[in-house]
Design a protein around this motif. Structure first.
Motif, mmCIF file in Angstrom:
data_model
loop_
_atom_site.group_PDB
_atom_site.id
_atom_site.type_symbol
_atom_site.label_atom_id
_atom_site.label_comp_id
_atom_site.label_asym_id
_atom_site.label_seq_id
_atom_site.Cartn_x
_atom_site.Cartn_y
_atom_site.Cartn_z
ATOM 1 N N VAL A 27 -3.393 -3.372 -60.383
ATOM 2 C CA VAL A 27 -2.566 -2.427 -59.623
ATOM 3 C C VAL A 27 -1.117 -2.934 -59.595
ATOM 4 O O VAL A 27 -0.856 -4.051 -59.155
ATOM 5 C CB VAL A 27 -3.111 -2.288 -58.177
ATOM 6 C CG1 VAL A 27 -2.135 -1.556 -57.276
ATOM 7 C CG2 VAL A 27 -4.453 -1.575 -58.176
ATOM 8 N N ALA A 28 -0.201 -2.080 -60.076
ATOM 9 C CA ALA A 28 1.219 -2.425 -59.996
ATOM 10 C C ALA A 28 1.882 -1.697 -58.824
ATOM 11 O O ALA A 28 3.001 -2.037 -58.435
ATOM 12 C CB ALA A 28 1.922 -2.075 -61.298
ATOM 13 N N TRP A 29 1.175 -0.691 -58.316
ATOM 14 C CA TRP A 29 1.721 0.072 -57.194
ATOM 15 C C TRP A 29 1.159 -0.518 -55.899
ATOM 16 O O TRP A 29 0.279 0.055 -55.253
ATOM 17 C CB TRP A 29 1.390 1.558 -57.343
ATOM 18 C CG TRP A 29 1.994 2.156 -58.574
ATOM 19 C CD1 TRP A 29 2.839 1.548 -59.455
ATOM 20 C CD2 TRP A 29 1.788 3.470 -59.069
ATOM 21 N NE1 TRP A 29 3.177 2.413 -60.466
ATOM 22 C CE2 TRP A 29 2.546 3.599 -60.264
ATOM 23 C CE3 TRP A 29 1.041 4.568 -58.633
ATOM 24 C CZ2 TRP A 29 2.567 4.776 -61.013
ATOM 25 C CZ3 TRP A 29 1.059 5.744 -59.374
ATOM 26 C CH2 TRP A 29 1.826 5.841 -60.551
ATOM 27 N N ALA A 30 1.695 -1.685 -55.563
ATOM 28 C CA ALA A 30 1.275 -2.417 -54.360
ATOM 29 C C ALA A 30 2.545 -2.902 -53.692
ATOM 30 O O ALA A 30 3.446 -3.408 -54.366
ATOM 31 C CB ALA A 30 0.406 -3.609 -54.754
ATOM 32 N N THR A 31 2.605 -2.757 -52.376
ATOM 33 C CA THR A 31 3.833 -3.150 -51.679
ATOM 34 C C THR A 31 3.575 -3.502 -50.216
ATOM 35 O O THR A 31 2.549 -3.129 -49.658
ATOM 36 C CB THR A 31 4.883 -2.015 -51.767
ATOM 37 O OG1 THR A 31 6.123 -2.482 -51.256
ATOM 38 C CG2 THR A 31 4.469 -0.786 -50.969
ATOM 39 N N ARG A 32 4.539 -4.225 -49.616
ATOM 40 C CA ARG A 32 4.501 -4.474 -48.171
ATOM 41 C C ARG A 32 5.025 -3.238 -47.466
ATOM 42 O O ARG A 32 5.998 -2.639 -47.928
ATOM 43 C CB ARG A 32 5.436 -5.623 -47.822
ATOM 44 C CG ARG A 32 5.022 -6.916 -48.412
ATOM 45 C CD ARG A 32 5.954 -7.996 -47.965
ATOM 46 N NE ARG A 32 7.128 -8.052 -48.813
ATOM 47 C CZ ARG A 32 8.028 -9.030 -48.757
ATOM 48 N NH1 ARG A 32 7.900 -9.993 -47.883
ATOM 49 N NH2 ARG A 32 9.059 -9.045 -49.559
ATOM 50 N N VAL A 33 4.426 -2.898 -46.333
ATOM 51 C CA VAL A 33 4.951 -1.753 -45.570
ATOM 52 C C VAL A 33 5.229 -2.087 -44.108
ATOM 53 O O VAL A 33 5.869 -1.300 -43.418
ATOM 54 C CB VAL A 33 4.017 -0.520 -45.664
ATOM 55 C CG1 VAL A 33 3.984 0.029 -47.075
ATOM 56 C CG2 VAL A 33 2.611 -0.826 -45.191
ATOM 57 N N SER A 34 4.729 -3.216 -43.622
ATOM 58 C CA SER A 34 5.027 -3.631 -42.237
ATOM 59 C C SER A 34 5.035 -5.154 -42.177
ATOM 60 O O SER A 34 4.276 -5.805 -42.899
ATOM 61 C CB SER A 34 3.961 -3.078 -41.279
ATOM 62 O OG SER A 34 4.043 -3.703 -40.013
ATOM 63 N N TRP A 35 5.898 -5.675 -41.297
ATOM 64 C CA TRP A 35 5.992 -7.143 -41.139
ATOM 65 C C TRP A 35 5.230 -7.609 -39.892
ATOM 66 O O TRP A 35 4.552 -8.610 -39.913
ATOM 67 C CB TRP A 35 7.480 -7.533 -41.070
ATOM 68 C CG TRP A 35 7.714 -9.004 -41.131
ATOM 69 C CD1 TRP A 35 8.296 -9.777 -40.171
ATOM 70 C CD2 TRP A 35 7.371 -9.899 -42.203
ATOM 71 N NE1 TRP A 35 8.325 -11.089 -40.580
ATOM 72 C CE2 TRP A 35 7.773 -11.197 -41.818
ATOM 73 C CE3 TRP A 35 6.751 -9.717 -43.446
ATOM 74 C CZ2 TRP A 35 7.577 -12.321 -42.622
ATOM 75 C CZ3 TRP A 35 6.556 -10.832 -44.251
ATOM 76 C CH2 TRP A 35 6.963 -12.106 -43.842
ATOM 77 N N PRO A 37 2.510 -5.977 -37.351
ATOM 78 C CA PRO A 37 1.739 -6.956 -38.097
ATOM 79 C C PRO A 37 1.967 -6.772 -39.590
ATOM 80 O O PRO A 37 2.524 -5.753 -40.020
ATOM 81 C CB PRO A 37 0.289 -6.614 -37.719
ATOM 82 C CG PRO A 37 0.319 -5.139 -37.483
ATOM 83 C CD PRO A 37 1.673 -4.835 -36.910
ATOM 84 N N LYS A 38 1.506 -7.738 -40.384
ATOM 85 C CA LYS A 38 1.670 -7.635 -41.837
ATOM 86 C C LYS A 38 0.685 -6.601 -42.384
ATOM 87 O O LYS A 38 -0.535 -6.739 -42.213
ATOM 88 C CB LYS A 38 1.402 -8.987 -42.493
ATOM 89 C CG LYS A 38 2.503 -9.989 -42.296
ATOM 90 C CD LYS A 38 2.183 -11.271 -43.030
ATOM 91 C CE LYS A 38 3.196 -12.356 -42.646
ATOM 92 N NZ LYS A 38 2.780 -13.676 -43.092
ATOM 93 N N ILE A 39 1.251 -5.567 -43.006
ATOM 94 C CA ILE A 39 0.427 -4.513 -43.606
ATOM 95 C C ILE A 39 0.918 -4.275 -45.033
ATOM 96 O O ILE A 39 2.133 -4.262 -45.276
ATOM 97 C CB ILE A 39 0.503 -3.201 -42.779
ATOM 98 C CG1 ILE A 39 -0.051 -3.430 -41.362
ATOM 99 C CG2 ILE A 39 -0.284 -2.074 -43.466
ATOM 100 C CD1 ILE A 39 0.115 -2.242 -40.428
ATOM 101 N N VAL A 40 -0.035 -4.107 -45.935
ATOM 102 C CA VAL A 40 0.320 -3.784 -47.321
ATOM 103 C C VAL A 40 -0.327 -2.449 -47.684
ATOM 104 O O VAL A 40 -1.238 -1.972 -47.000
ATOM 105 C CB VAL A 40 -0.144 -4.883 -48.312
ATOM 106 C CG1 VAL A 40 0.595 -6.194 -48.072
ATOM 107 C CG2 VAL A 40 -1.646 -5.099 -48.252
ATOM 108 N N ALA A 41 0.168 -1.845 -48.781
ATOM 109 C CA ALA A 41 -0.392 -0.578 -49.260
ATOM 110 C C ALA A 41 -0.630 -0.690 -50.758
ATOM 111 O O ALA A 41 0.187 -1.278 -51.479
ATOM 112 C CB ALA A 41 0.581 0.563 -48.966
ATOM 113 N N VAL A 42 -1.769 -0.150 -51.214
ATOM 114 C CA VAL A 42 -2.068 -0.124 -52.653
ATOM 115 C C VAL A 42 -2.435 1.301 -53.022
ATOM 116 O O VAL A 42 -3.130 1.993 -52.273
ATOM 117 C CB VAL A 42 -3.213 -1.113 -53.019
ATOM 118 C CG1 VAL A 42 -2.798 -2.552 -52.746
ATOM 119 C CG2 VAL A 42 -4.514 -0.799 -52.298
ATOM 120 N N SER A 43 -1.935 1.734 -54.175
ATOM 121 C CA SER A 43 -2.136 3.120 -54.591
ATOM 122 C C SER A 43 -3.129 3.166 -55.751
ATOM 123 O O SER A 43 -2.906 2.563 -56.798
ATOM 124 C CB SER A 43 -0.778 3.707 -55.005
ATOM 125 O OG SER A 43 -0.928 5.071 -55.300
#
Ligand SMILES: Cc1cc2nc3c(=O)[nH]c(=O)nc-3n(C[C@H](O)[C@H](O)[C@H](O)COP(=O)(O)O)c2cc1C
Length: 149
Positions: A27-35, A37-43
C-alpha cells in the motif's frame, strides 16, 4: 503523467491475521491523520482480497519498507492472498499482538481498526496506533509516478 501521480507515498505492507489467515498487501496510499491520539489511514481497493480480510479484522499492522524490502513489496503488491499464502515464501516475525511483520520492514505500527469510509473505488481504514517499533533507522522506499523509487 497526471498531477496526482506527483503525490508520492511511502511503500508499506499492511498485514492482518484474521481467524488464523495471515495476509499482507502493498500500500502506497497510507498516511498519518492525527497526532493526539496517533491515527493512520490506509486506502484499499474494493476488489482486493485484503479488503475482505480488513472488513473482518479488528487490528492491522502498517509495515514501512526500506530498500531491503523492495522485492518483498513487489511480491505483496502483485500476487493476491486469494490464491497464494504470501507468507509461505517470505520470512517474517510476529508482532506483540500476532500480526506478521515481513522482512525488509524498517518500522511498523500496530493499529486497532477504528472505522472505515468509502472513497470512490477504495475503502479507507483508520487505525489507532497501539504499538510502534523502529527496526532500522533508514528512510522508507517511496512510490510515485508508477514506480518504486
Ligand atoms: C508499490 C505498490 C503500491 C500499491 N499501493 C496500493 C494501495 O495503496 N492500495 C491498494 O488497494 N492497492 C495497492 N497496490 C496493489 C496491491 O498491493 C495488489 O493489488 C495486491 O496484489 C493485492 O493483494 P490482495 O489481493 O492479497 O489483497 C499497490 C501495489 C504496488 C506494487
Amino acid at each position: 503523467m497526471s498531477a496526482i501521480d506527483k503525490l508520492y507515498g511511502p511503500v508499506t505492507i499492511v498485514t492482518v491475521n484474521v481467524e488464523g489467515k495471515m495476509n499482507g498487501i502493498t500500500v502506497a496510499w497510507a498516511t498519518r491523520v492525527s497526532w493526539h491520539p496517533k491515527i493512520v489511514a490506509v486506502s484499499i481497493g474494493k476488489t482486493r482480497y485484503s479488503r475482505e480480510l480488513l472488513d473482518k479484522a479488528d487490528k492491522f499492522a502498517v509495515c514501512i519498507m526500506g530498500k531491503g524490502g523492495r522485492e518483498v513489496a513487489e511480491y505483496f503488491g502483485t500476487v493476491s492472498g486469494r490464491n497464494v499464502n504470501k507468507f509461505e515464501k517470505i520470512s517474517y516475525e510476529l508482532s506483540k499482538s500476532g500480526l506478521p511483520i515481513p522482512s525488509g520492514t524498517i518500522a511498523y505500527l500496530e493499529c486497532k481498526k477504528t472505522n472505515q469510509v468509502e472513497a470512490g473505488d477504495h475503502i479507507v481504514y483508520f487505525g489507532l496506533v497501539e504499538e510502534e517499533k523502529v527496526l532500522k533507522n533508514e528512510p522508507p522506499l517511496v512510490f510515485g509516478e508508477g514506480q518504486i523509487l
